[in-house]
Scaffold this active site. Structure first.
Site: not given
Ligand code: PGA
Length: 250
Positions: A12-14, A97, A99, A167, A173, A212, A233-234
């Site tokens: 997930n590149w956000k 998600h 966010e 999640e 993050g 993470s 994510g990251g």
């Molecule tokens: P993260 O994000 O791997 O950067 O913790 C995961 C996500 O939000 O899908």
């Protein structure tokens, strides 16, 4: 049972990535068959890159969106429908998600409508659930996750067009992760709920862990029962880090 489920390594590149980042997608696509041949691989770039990402992936990995509107078209400035994502080359879409639930106040009901839109458009919906730190501290993790599942899962879903991602909000993050025992507890609970909510299908639905995930902890987290892949994510922004995770499924 979970042994029979083909895992999914999803990125997930956000709100990250520009045209130059397509090189990472190309590199991931080229490495996928040899380094992560035991899993399906998916990258969800920002919507601006879906079409180009699809071309860069050359059919070797799947490309997805990060959100969709519940309606197929209409007067909704700035929104993107599931049908438009599909048209741009997406096969999956993340919905709910944390966010989006936090930044855009998305309720379980709104998430369900988006997930049903995904199914309507022929996309696989990746429905995210997870508790906040406060909720975990208060011992409410399973209650919260159970409520999100029963409130946001789309009606009529199958193991082919639904993926659930657990999640924990506090793990996203932050570099923090639950212990394997905590992950096992929640994933076992989600499996139980899925079997209940989706008779005949729930046992086969993929349940991803996200929050993470890194090359250094992927093997341990992916080995937990009822963990059928990762939502990253990251660490999905570079081919090096992402393949360091996906290669768990070599
Ligand atoms: P993260 O994000 O791997 O950067 O913790 C995961 C996500 O939000 O899908």
């Amino acid at each position: 049972m979970s042994n029979a489920i083909r895992p999914l390594a999803a990125g997930n590149w956000k709100m990250n990535g520009v045209t130059a980042s397509l090189a990472e997608i190309k590199a991931i696509a080229e490495a996928a068959a040899t380094e992560a041949g035991g899993a399906d691989v998916l990258i969800c770039p920002p919507a601006t890159l879906i079409s180009a990402a699809r071309a860069a992936a050359g059919g070797k990995i799947a490309i997805g969106g990060q959100d969709c509107h519940a309606k197929p078209s209409g007067a909704h400035t700035g929104d993107i429908s599931a049908e438009q994502l599909k048209d741009a080359g997406a096969s999956h879409v993340i919905v709910g998600h944390s966010e989006r639930r936090a930044d855009h106040g998305e309720s379980d009901e709104a998430v369900r409508a988006k997930a049903e839109a995904a199914l309507r458009a022929g996309l696989t919906a990746i429905v995210c659930v997870g508790e906040t730190h406060l909720q975990r501290e208060a011992g409410q993790t399973l209650t919260v996750v159970g409520r999100q599942l029963s409130g946001s899962l789309p009606h009529g879903a199958t193991a082919q067009n639904l993926v659930v991602a657990y999640e924990p909000v506090w793990a996203i993050g932050t570099g923090l992760t639950p212990t394997p025992a905590d992950v096992a507890e929640v994933h076992g609970f989600i499996r139980h709920e899925l079997v209940d909510l989706m008779p005949g299908e729930g046992a086969k639905v993929r349940i991803l862990y996200g929050g993470s995930v890194k090359p250094s902890n992927a093997a341990e987290l992916m080995a937990v029962g009822n963990v059928n892949g990762a939502l990253v994510g990251g660490a999905s922004l570079t081919a090096k880090d992402f393949m360091g995770i996906a290669s768990v499924y070599k």
